[in-house]
Design a protein around this motif. Structure first.
Motif, mmCIF file in Angstrom:
data_model
loop_
_atom_site.group_PDB
_atom_site.id
_atom_site.type_symbol
_atom_site.label_atom_id
_atom_site.label_comp_id
_atom_site.label_asym_id
_atom_site.label_seq_id
_atom_site.Cartn_x
_atom_site.Cartn_y
_atom_site.Cartn_z
ATOM 1 N N ASP A 28 0.807 -1.215 0.000
ATOM 2 C CA ASP A 28 0.000 0.000 0.000
ATOM 3 C C ASP A 28 0.844 1.270 0.000
ATOM 4 N N ASP A 29 2.133 1.121 0.290
ATOM 5 C CA ASP A 29 3.016 2.303 0.326
ATOM 6 C C ASP A 29 3.635 2.609 -1.041
ATOM 7 N N ILE A 30 3.442 1.712 -1.999
ATOM 8 C CA ILE A 30 4.089 1.892 -3.310
ATOM 9 C C ILE A 30 3.267 2.869 -4.156
ATOM 10 N N SER A 31 3.944 3.888 -4.661
ATOM 11 C CA SER A 31 3.240 4.846 -5.524
ATOM 12 C C SER A 31 3.673 4.757 -6.988
ATOM 13 N N VAL A 32 4.857 4.179 -7.234
ATOM 14 C CA VAL A 32 5.347 4.067 -8.617
ATOM 15 C C VAL A 32 5.977 2.679 -8.814
ATOM 16 N N LEU A 33 5.658 2.061 -9.938
ATOM 17 C CA LEU A 33 6.268 0.770 -10.301
ATOM 18 C C LEU A 33 6.800 0.882 -11.731
ATOM 19 N N ILE A 34 8.105 0.720 -11.870
ATOM 20 C CA ILE A 34 8.725 0.750 -13.203
ATOM 21 C C ILE A 34 9.296 -0.643 -13.492
ATOM 22 N N VAL A 35 9.029 -1.159 -14.672
ATOM 23 C CA VAL A 35 9.646 -2.421 -15.099
ATOM 24 C C VAL A 35 10.536 -2.135 -16.309
ATOM 25 N N VAL A 36 11.814 -2.408 -16.144
ATOM 26 C CA VAL A 36 12.761 -2.276 -17.252
ATOM 27 C C VAL A 36 12.821 -3.613 -17.989
ATOM 28 N N VAL A 69 2.383 -7.003 -13.771
ATOM 29 C CA VAL A 69 3.015 -7.149 -12.455
ATOM 30 C C VAL A 69 2.113 -6.512 -11.394
ATOM 31 N N HIS A 70 1.555 -5.364 -11.728
ATOM 32 C CA HIS A 70 0.621 -4.678 -10.829
ATOM 33 C C HIS A 70 -0.533 -5.599 -10.444
ATOM 34 N N LYS A 71 -1.055 -6.291 -11.448
ATOM 35 C CA LYS A 71 -2.169 -7.222 -11.207
ATOM 36 C C LYS A 71 -1.720 -8.402 -10.344
ATOM 37 N N LYS A 72 -0.590 -8.988 -10.689
ATOM 38 C CA LYS A 72 -0.131 -10.174 -9.958
ATOM 39 C C LYS A 72 0.195 -9.857 -8.502
ATOM 40 N N LEU A 73 0.589 -8.621 -8.245
ATOM 41 C CA LEU A 73 0.932 -8.226 -6.872
ATOM 42 C C LEU A 73 -0.272 -7.618 -6.141
ATOM 43 N N ASP A 74 -1.365 -7.418 -6.875
ATOM 44 C CA ASP A 74 -2.563 -6.797 -6.293
ATOM 45 C C ASP A 74 -2.219 -5.445 -5.647
ATOM 46 N N LEU A 75 -1.575 -4.598 -6.436
ATOM 47 C CA LEU A 75 -1.165 -3.287 -5.927
ATOM 48 C C LEU A 75 -2.335 -2.308 -5.998
ATOM 49 N N PRO A 76 -2.267 -1.211 -5.229
ATOM 50 C CA PRO A 76 -3.362 -0.228 -5.232
ATOM 51 C C PRO A 76 -3.548 0.435 -6.601
ATOM 52 N N ALA A 77 -4.757 0.905 -6.866
ATOM 53 C CA ALA A 77 -5.068 1.567 -8.138
ATOM 54 C C ALA A 77 -4.355 2.907 -8.272
ATOM 55 N N SER A 78 -3.853 3.443 -7.195
ATOM 56 C CA SER A 78 -3.172 4.749 -7.230
ATOM 57 C C SER A 78 -1.743 4.656 -7.756
ATOM 58 N N VAL A 79 -1.259 3.444 -8.015
ATOM 59 C CA VAL A 79 0.137 3.270 -8.454
ATOM 60 C C VAL A 79 0.313 3.721 -9.909
ATOM 61 N N ALA A 80 1.368 4.493 -10.159
ATOM 62 C CA ALA A 80 1.792 4.792 -11.536
ATOM 63 C C ALA A 80 2.679 3.644 -11.993
#
Lengths: 76, 312
Positions: free
Chosen positions: B70-78, B94-105
């Protein structure tokens, strides 16, 4: 002008670990165990020494120190 | 201040014995040990995708650090080898597989071996614009998807791996300065054709041995830091021969160049963070130079310094 001594110096500078001093100029590089990466290193060094660029297609012409001398000294 | 807080990785157990592979190409044991530097090349497990190894690396990061999803705001995959054809972008998967919040860029960065250093700068910049918060930089570029086992130039070099780096406030390491470079004339020398990787080994070697050392020296000079004042040089592990060729340009400091590809091979953008995780991040080093270089041609160099104000 490249000499046998300057080519051997380039070989040492390029990290080739063979006993460079004992090499014969006519001997084929592969006979004293140089592999493709040794030759990449050697030609980086030779290009830096001479300011010349060796095209990929010319590499096969140079299989010994004598070949290298002939190539650079005839061509340039 | 934004910087590196923690690094984790995922390296598949599955893989290839590089000595056996070299025998197939009539190469010697010495060539594998002393020039390529890799005795084992990890490969994706059966059915594993790029987003899977990326998610595993992030899960490893979450498990070893105090970072929460829930603390992650940005996810970059190189990556340049995402799932499928790259649409949707790998970071969304990756966002889906980790079930990250919708607010993540979440977005991908298409770079190869220079990608980690570029990614650090991109993520640092976004987090600064957001006023802090936390971001995760993932590297996941499994070249086994594009390497032909019959190709002697590439099949003995590359290994699959993924890493995840947490950037945020109160970091252990700060990016002091960074520089970038591109030479598009090198585009033809490392590329995918008919779904297979094609490499002109000599031209890639020439590029690395000619461009990287001057880029490092120039950045150090700009920052008035001597080569001796760097504790370790963590450069992309293209092959042992490439690392050695670059290290030779740093007389008296050749041994500060980390060589660590024995069990992984060239893992593209993951090679630098794998070293940072395993060798550097926990020890007493105060200043590091990172340098990534490869496909494009593209290169990026940065100076990392330990944050003296870090609070554990």
């Amino acid at each position: 002008m490249l000499t046998e001594a300057s080519i051997k110096q380039a070989m040492s500078d390029s990290g080739i670990t063979t006993d460079v001093a004992s090499l014969s100029s006519e001997q084929n590089f592969s006979q004293y165990g140089l592999d493709s990466l040794d030759l990449f290193n050697l030609f980086v060094e030779l290009e830096a020494m001479t300011g010349k660029t060796v095209p990929d297609e010319d590499l096969d012409q140079m299989k010994s120190i004598q070949d290298v001398m002939n190539y650079f000294n005839d061509k340039y | 201040m934004i910087g590196i807080k923690s690094i984790a990785s995922y390296v598949p157990d599955n893989g290839i014995d590089n000595f056996a592979q070299a025998k197939k190409f009539e190469e010697t044991v010495a060539f594998v040990k002393d020039k390529l530097g890799a005795k084992f090349l990890p490969r994706l497990e059966k059915g594993e995708e790029t987003s899977d190894i990326a998610a595993k690396a992030v899960n490893s990061l979450l498990a070893k650090s105090s970072l929460h999803k829930d603390d992650i705001s940005v996810l970059i995959v190189v990556t340049q080898n995402p799932d499928g054809a790259g649409l949707p972008h790998c970071s969304a998967l990756v966002h889906k597989k980790l079930d990250l919040p919708a607010s993540v860029a979440a977005f991908d960065v298409s770079l190869g071996c220079s990608g980690y250093v570029y990614g650090l700068s991109i993520l640092e910049g976004i987090l600064q614009s957001l006023g802090g918060k936390n971001g995760v930089l993932v590297t996941a570029d499994p070249y086994s998807k594009i390497v032909s086992q019959a190709d002697r130039a590439t099949s003995m070099l590359f290994g699959d791996a993924a890493t995840a780096t947490w950037l945020g406030e109160n970091p252990k390491w700060l990016i002091k300065d960074i520089s970038f470079g591109t030479d598009g004339n090198g585009a033809d020398f490392l590329k995918v054709e008919n779904a297979q990787l094609v490499m002109n080994g000599r031209q890639v070697f020439n590029f690395a041995s000619q461009k990287v050392a001057p880029a490092i020296k120039s950045l150090l000079l700009k920052n008035q830091i001597s080569e001796d004042a760097v504790d370790a040089y963590v450069i992309h592990q293209g092959s042992l021969a490439i690392v050695d060729a670059i290290a030779r340009k740093f007389k008296n400091n050749e041994n500060k160049f980390i060589r660590a590809l024995e069990n992984t091979g060239n893992t593209v953008s993951s090679s630098i963070p794998l070293i940072l995780e395993e060798i550097i991040i926990g020890d007493q080093c105060l200043r590091l130079v990172l340098s990534g270089f490869g496909v494009g041609f593209s290169w990026a160099t940065c100076i990392l310094e330990r944050n003296v104000d870090y609070v554990d």
